[in-house]
Design an enzyme around this catalytic site. Structure first.
Site, PDB file in Angstrom:
ATOM      1  CD  GLN A   1      41.388  34.885  32.057  1.00  0.00           C
ATOM      2  OE1 GLN A   1      41.323  35.638  33.013  1.00  0.00           O
ATOM      3  NE2 GLN A   1      41.302  35.324  30.828  1.00  0.00           N
TER       4      GLN A   1
ATOM      5  CB  CYS B   1      40.163  38.063  50.623  1.00  0.00           C
ATOM      6  SG  CYS B   1      39.552  38.826  49.101  1.00  0.00           S
TER       7      CYS B   1
ATOM      8  CB  CYS C   1      39.970  46.570  51.196  1.00  0.00           C
ATOM      9  SG  CYS C   1      40.754  45.513  49.969  1.00  0.00           S
TER      10      CYS C   1
ATOM     11  CB  CYS D   1      40.407  42.293  30.200  1.00  0.00           C
ATOM     12  SG  CYS D   1      42.021  42.972  29.783  1.00  0.00           S
TER      13      CYS D   1
ATOM     14  CD  GLU E   1      52.180  35.737  25.223  1.00  0.00           C
ATOM     15  OE1 GLU E   1      52.828  36.698  25.648  1.00  0.00           O
ATOM     16  OE2 GLU E   1      50.936  35.706  25.159  1.00  0.00           O
TER      17      GLU E   1
END
Length: 458
Positions: A290, A166, A84, A415, A340
């Site tokens: 998030q 997972c 994976c 990020c 935004e």
């Protein structure tokens, strides 16, 4: 002049000592100064490697056998880890993962931003770096007449079979995906086939509120019609009473994008709720929220600390999304303006302000780089600007608009260390100094790192 030949050849077996790591987590060994990148190798190890690709300036190898093993190597607990592509770092200790992420930030600052005289703190990690994801999106396929779910095999669109869990996502999400798959299978709902662009069921998405335990299931289909819709919904509700929302998203396009434009409510509420600190958020099927709320609180607390608010400041939050950082800042600022480009996100942000009875924040739809010069013309002078851009970093026009506004402090939440370093360089050239950077491990077991940077006007 004779073209220099690489010191290795394709398919050659070599013994390699590893001295470094790339930002993706691949081991780096050298032969006569020529680098060979090898996935799953760690610094300090020596191994037998098969050369699988040779380029002018580097080669890529495959790890065959480790001769000297690093003390930081651990056994990956996930049984499909090497198939994976979701995680990249399960083979290394958590201590090394955090060190690697800090080094990634330091190297990007040095090589891309030419910034060396800044404190980069040790990465803030998790006490338990597993089962942290509150959202999962799993593709659906068909094999031997049965529905199967699972992530794609690395660099392919083949689903890994036998992948019923997972271990970086919450256990509730695992259960929900399995439940929806087995119920849909029983009702004979056909899976989408991307080769023929036929079939119905494309993805199963589950979102959970970490604090509230509210759960949303989103069934992504190619067609508007969902066969046996009522029976499917009833069975899910009976089996899992904590489900608060069941949605259908329709994606008719031939695309890798998971969600389509149209979302409709099948049962329950259109939102689920979650809390970060004292603030409650309403999260819709398409909201950006998030995926690791525990570390998001660490990240936002640090952004708030770096903003150094006393209650008298005017703050601009560019790329404000559904208002997560804006509402945190509003607790300690005089006034916050959020901007935004995504209209749906701003609608959510306004709802979230109302939900929390926070009145000193205003949200605007638009491109920050266009809205901010207009604010300047209106006489708005922010003391602090906070940015949290996507991976590609800030638009250059936005950086110019920030410099034009001359805030005392800029708090940059990133990020992507590469685009962060590039943007900090532009801001430094415009009269700001990077004071300190705090990496935060939002995505343990993967090679991603988030960080908060503080800049002050010189």
């Amino acid at each position: 002049m004779e073209k220099q030949k690489a010191p290795v050849q394709k398919n050659e077996m070599i013994t390699l000592a590893f001295e470094d790591m790339t930002h993706e987590g691949n081991g780096v060994g050298k032969i006569d100064g020529y680098p060979v990148f090898v996935p799953y190798a760690l610094p300090g190890e020596t191994a037998q490697v098969k050369v699988i690709k040779v380029k002018k300036n580097f080669a890529i190898g495959k790890l065959i056998e480790i001769e000297d093993q690093s003390a930081e190597r651990v056994e990956a607990p996930c049984h499909v880890y090497y198939q994976c592509g979701g995680c990249q770092l399960q083979h290394m200790s958590y201590t090394l993962q955090k060190e690697m992420k800090r080094t990634q930030v330091v190297n990007a600052l040095k090589k891309i931003g030419h910034i060396e005289d800044v404190v980069v703190h040790p990465t803030i990690g998790m006490d338990d770096p597993w089962r942290y994801r509150n959202k999962v999106q799993i593709p659906v396929a068909e094999k031997n007449g049965k529905l199967i779910t699972g992530f794609y095999r690395k660099k392919s669109h083949d689903i890994i079979e036998g992948m019923d869990r997972c271990i970086i996502t919450s256990e509730v999400n695992d259960c929900m995906v399995e439940a929806v798959r087995s119920i849909a299978d029983r009702f004979g709902i056909p899976a989408y086939d991307e080769k023929t662009h036929r079939g119905v069921l494309r993805h199963i998405m589950v979102r959970t509120g970490e604090i509230t335990n509210e759960t949303m299931i989103v069934i992504v289909t190619r067609t508007k019609e969902l066969p046996n819709k009522e029976a499917l919904v009833n069975e899910i509700r009976e089996a899992y009473p904590n489900v608060t929302s069941i949605m259908q998203n329709i994606n008719k396009d031939r695309t890798n994008v998971i969600l389509g434009k149209e979302t409709k409510l099948l049962w329950g509420e259109s939102y689920i709720h979650d809390k970060i600190g004292d603030i409650t958020f309403a999260i819709s099927a398409k909201s950006f929220y998030q995926v690791n709320p525990t570390q998001t609180k660490q990240l936002y607390d640090k952004a708030l600390e770096y903003a150094q608010l006393t209650g008298n400041e005017t703050v601009i939050d560019a790329y404000c999304g559904i208002g997560t950082i804006s509402l945190f800042l509003a607790q300690q600022a005089k006034k916050v303006y959020g901007v935004e480009i995504v209209g749906e996100a701003i609608a959510d942000a306004k709802e979230n302000a109302k939900l929390n009875k926070i009145n000193n924040v205003e949200f605007f739809v638009g491109q920050a780089e266009k809205v901010m010069p207009w604010w300047t013309a209106q006489g708005l002078n922010p003391d602090v600007i906070v940015v949290d851009p996507p991976r590609k970093g800030c638009d250059e026009a936005l950086l110019e608009a920030m410099l034009e506004m001359k805030p005392e402090r800029i708090v940059y939440v990133s990020c992507n260390p590469s685009t962060l370093a590039r943007d900090l360089r532009i801001l430094e050239d415009g009269g700001y100094k990077t004071k300190k950077i705090q990496p935060v491990d939002m995505f343990p077991q993967t090679n991603h790192v988030e960080c908060v940077s503080l800049m002050s006007r010189e």
